[in-house]
Design a protein around this motif. Structure first.
Motif, PDB file in Angstrom:
ATOM      1  N   LEU A 229      60.798   2.808   1.024  1.00 47.48           N
ATOM      2  CA  LEU A 229      62.192   2.483   1.310  1.00 47.48           C
ATOM      3  C   LEU A 229      62.376   2.330   2.815  1.00 47.48           C
ATOM      4  O   LEU A 229      61.921   3.183   3.580  1.00 47.48           O
ATOM      5  N   PRO A 230      63.013   1.246   3.271  1.00 44.32           N
ATOM      6  CA  PRO A 230      63.210   1.075   4.714  1.00 44.32           C
ATOM      7  C   PRO A 230      63.808   2.324   5.355  1.00 44.32           C
ATOM      8  O   PRO A 230      64.772   2.915   4.840  1.00 44.32           O
ATOM      9  N   ALA A 231      63.231   2.713   6.502  1.00 44.69           N
ATOM     10  CA  ALA A 231      63.576   3.991   7.123  1.00 44.69           C
ATOM     11  C   ALA A 231      65.050   4.080   7.485  1.00 44.69           C
ATOM     12  O   ALA A 231      65.663   5.152   7.385  1.00 44.69           O
TER      13      ALA A 231
ATOM     14  N   ILE B  51      71.174   7.321   3.805  1.00 44.81           N
ATOM     15  CA  ILE B  51      71.441   8.045   2.558  1.00 44.81           C
ATOM     16  C   ILE B  51      71.557   9.539   2.820  1.00 44.81           C
ATOM     17  O   ILE B  51      72.442  10.220   2.288  1.00 44.81           O
ATOM     18  N   ARG B  52      70.677  10.049   3.667  1.00 46.35           N
ATOM     19  CA  ARG B  52      70.644  11.482   3.921  1.00 46.35           C
ATOM     20  C   ARG B  52      71.851  11.971   4.725  1.00 46.35           C
ATOM     21  O   ARG B  52      72.195  13.148   4.676  1.00 46.35           O
TER      22      ARG B  52
ATOM     23  N   GLY C 233      60.795  -3.174  -3.755  1.00 43.73           N
ATOM     24  CA  GLY C 233      60.140  -4.273  -3.064  1.00 43.73           C
ATOM     25  C   GLY C 233      61.087  -5.335  -2.546  1.00 43.73           C
ATOM     26  O   GLY C 233      62.276  -5.366  -2.879  1.00 43.73           O
ATOM     27  N   ALA C 234      60.545  -6.209  -1.701  1.00 48.28           N
ATOM     28  CA  ALA C 234      61.342  -7.250  -1.029  1.00 48.28           C
ATOM     29  C   ALA C 234      60.904  -8.647  -1.436  1.00 48.28           C
ATOM     30  O   ALA C 234      61.003  -9.591  -0.656  1.00 48.28           O
ATOM     31  N   GLU C 235      60.420  -8.791  -2.663  1.00 45.89           N
ATOM     32  CA  GLU C 235      59.948 -10.103  -3.099  1.00 45.89           C
ATOM     33  C   GLU C 235      61.078 -11.111  -3.226  1.00 45.89           C
ATOM     34  O   GLU C 235      60.875 -12.306  -3.010  1.00 45.89           O
TER      35      GLU C 235
ATOM     36  N   ARG D  93      67.909   2.811  -7.059  1.00 44.58           N
ATOM     37  CA  ARG D  93      66.757   1.942  -6.836  1.00 44.58           C
ATOM     38  C   ARG D  93      67.237   0.686  -6.136  1.00 44.58           C
ATOM     39  O   ARG D  93      68.182   0.037  -6.589  1.00 44.58           O
ATOM     40  N   MET D  94      66.576   0.353  -5.032  1.00 42.84           N
ATOM     41  CA  MET D  94      66.981  -0.802  -4.244  1.00 42.84           C
ATOM     42  C   MET D  94      65.815  -1.763  -4.095  1.00 42.84           C
ATOM     43  O   MET D  94      64.645  -1.375  -4.119  1.00 42.84           O
ATOM     44  N   SER D  95      66.164  -3.023  -3.931  1.00 41.47           N
ATOM     45  CA  SER D  95      65.159  -4.053  -3.684  1.00 41.47           C
ATOM     46  C   SER D  95      65.828  -5.218  -2.972  1.00 41.47           C
ATOM     47  O   SER D  95      67.055  -5.304  -2.894  1.00 41.47           O
ATOM     48  N   GLY D  96      65.025  -6.131  -2.432  1.00 42.02           N
ATOM     49  CA  GLY D  96      65.531  -7.343  -1.800  1.00 42.02           C
ATOM     50  C   GLY D  96      65.231  -7.399  -0.309  1.00 42.02           C
ATOM     51  O   GLY D  96      65.238  -6.375   0.375  1.00 42.02           O
ATOM     52  N   ARG D  97      65.004  -8.603   0.181  1.00 45.83           N
ATOM     53  CA  ARG D  97      64.627  -8.776   1.590  1.00 45.83           C
ATOM     54  C   ARG D  97      65.744  -8.383   2.542  1.00 45.83           C
ATOM     55  O   ARG D  97      65.498  -7.987   3.678  1.00 45.83           O
TER      56      ARG D  97
END
Length: 454
Positions: free
Chosen positions: A204-206, A212-213, A243-245, A263-267
């Protein structure tokens, strides 16, 4: 999204529960079902279809290893059925390939967390028995008053590496009873801070993991001030990266007892982005609201889900309006109103679950909650607090909700106006505009006579 964890059945049986042991060897998962009695068919309570394609997800994910048993879909339910009309053997082994796709109004069966980390939802292993496979064809979505055999399901997750933790109880493994949680296999280490535990996919991107935290404790503190303390709440957040597909952003998940999963995804998620941050914040605010609307207080029947989902949506909208100056609460509520008008043209809100039109729970529920907010003098938190306080059985029905809104604003006839909006289709918007008027919600009429909030 907030949904019921398991149907409370009128035909609960005495005796031992279904016992399920889920183990992992390498990349292979096997579920072993020990059935407490002989029956020709065992249905899975949670049989929502996959969101993509709308088909049952288990046939492509689960393989029955025990002879004399097949996995079928009958009516609304997946089921284990004895071949050639015989009973299902008392021990059934199934190879499980983790299914990580979205379901329609239900929890993701499996979340990937890190290189080898897998979280499996125990609710998807819960079973009930029926006297014949054909009986599955007639079962409704809500099994509350349906004569099926349910003595409970106990799910045990086992890991030879000893690295298993049960989500929501990160101190160690405890046997589950399918009350709704995720069993964790080889997941990243949990981080505890600000009274909250996070298990975050290393991919997950930092920037988002850090956000979130910090955002989640602020939301929980706000709800505690508004709604009161939630008994023993020490939440765990499971955050998975898919993922970032694909371009853009995708975000889904849900809430369970003491647990928020996302759950996250995307560029678009790869770099710090206001749209992504706002979407994540609204998701967290909605799901966290379910610790009160959904756990401290539950709906009485599936048809009353709009109380929880719409109420959580309004709480989230008000939270984002307070946290993000650029957030447009009016536009968010207008989208809910427009969606509700479209949904109730096609059928009654109370029947949305049977039609598979569950977005109506969120949209119409938010509009009805907005009316309750105005009835409570502009303080929806106070209305929610009242709902919780006057229902010691921790359940609320549509009838009880209507009684509360009338008591909050006597003489306006809000319950009289709201009841048909819940129980009957609305082929035109006049019923909704009458409710908005009685609740003193400002709007104007568009050329097509639909209301536009001011």
């Amino acid at each position: 999204m907030s949904l019921a964890l398991a149907a409370a059945l009128a035909a609960t049986l005495a005796g031992p529960p279904v016992d399920v042991r889920v183990s992992r060897t390498g990349e292979t998962f096997v579920a072993e079902f020990k059935l407490p009695r002989s029956a020709p068919a065992w249905g899975f309570f949670r049989s929502a279809p996959a969101r993509v394609g709308g088909q049952p997800w288990r046939p492509a994910s689960w393989t029955v290893l025990t002879p004399g048993v097949q996995l079928v879909h009958r009516g609304r339910y997946d089921a284990l059925v004895g071949t050639a009309g015989g009973p299902v053997p008392r021990t059934v082994r199934v190879r499980v390939t983790p299914f990580t796709g979205d379901l329609v109004s239900d929890y993701v069966p499996a979340l990937r967390l890190g290189a080898r980390g897998i979280a499996l939802f125990d609710g998807h292993f819960a079973l009930f028995s029926v006297s014949s496979p054909s009986g599955l064809d007639r079962l409704p979505v809500d099994l509350a008053d349906t004569a099926v055999g349910d003595s409970g399901t106990r799910v045990r997750f086992a890991s030879p590496s000893g690295s298993l933790r049960l989500a929501g109880d990160v101190t160690g493994y405890q046997a589950g009873d399918s009350a709704g949680t995720y069993g964790l296999f080889d997941v990243p280490a949990a981080i505890e801070q600000d009274g909250m535990t996070t298990v975050v996919d290393a991919g997950l991107p930092a920037w988002l993991a850090a956000d979130i935290r910090t955002f989640t404790p602020r939301v929980l503190a706000r709800y505690r001030r508004q709604l009161g303390a939630a008994d023993g709440l020490r939440p765990t957040v499971l955050a998975s990266w898919a993922g970032a597909e694909r371009p853009g952003i995708s975000l889904n998940g849900g809430v369970l007892k003491g647990l928020v999963l996302m759950r996250m995804s995307g560029r678009q998620v790869l770099t710090s982005d206001r749209q992504v941050r706002s979407a994540a914040h609204r998701f967290i605010a909605h799901e966290s609201a379910h610790f009160w609307l959904g756990q401290a207080l539950e709906y009485d029947r599936t048809a009353d889900s709009w109380i929880m989902e719409g109420g959580a949506d309004l709480l989230a909208i008000r939270t984002l309006a307070a946290e993000e100056p650029e957030f447009d609460a009016r536009a968010a509520l207008q989208r809910s109103l427009d969606g509700c008008l479209a949904a109730t043209r096609r059928g009654a809100l109370a029947g949305a679950g049977e039609r598979g039109a569950t977005q109506a729970w969120y949209d119409c529920g938010a509009v009805l909650s907005l009316a309750a907010e105005r009835a409570a003098g502009g303080d929806f938190g106070a209305f929610v607090g009242r709902m919780i306080a006057v229902n010691p059985d921790n359940k609320i029905s549509a009838d009880e909700w209507l009684l509360l809104i009338d008591r909050a604003a006597p003489g306006r006839g809000l319950a009289r106006l709201a009841r048909p909006l819940i129980e009957r289709p609305q082929p035109d918007p006049t019923g909704w505009t009458a409710l908005l008027t009685a609740a003193n919600i400002r709007f104007r009429l568009r050329p097509d006579r639909t209301p536009e909030l001011l």
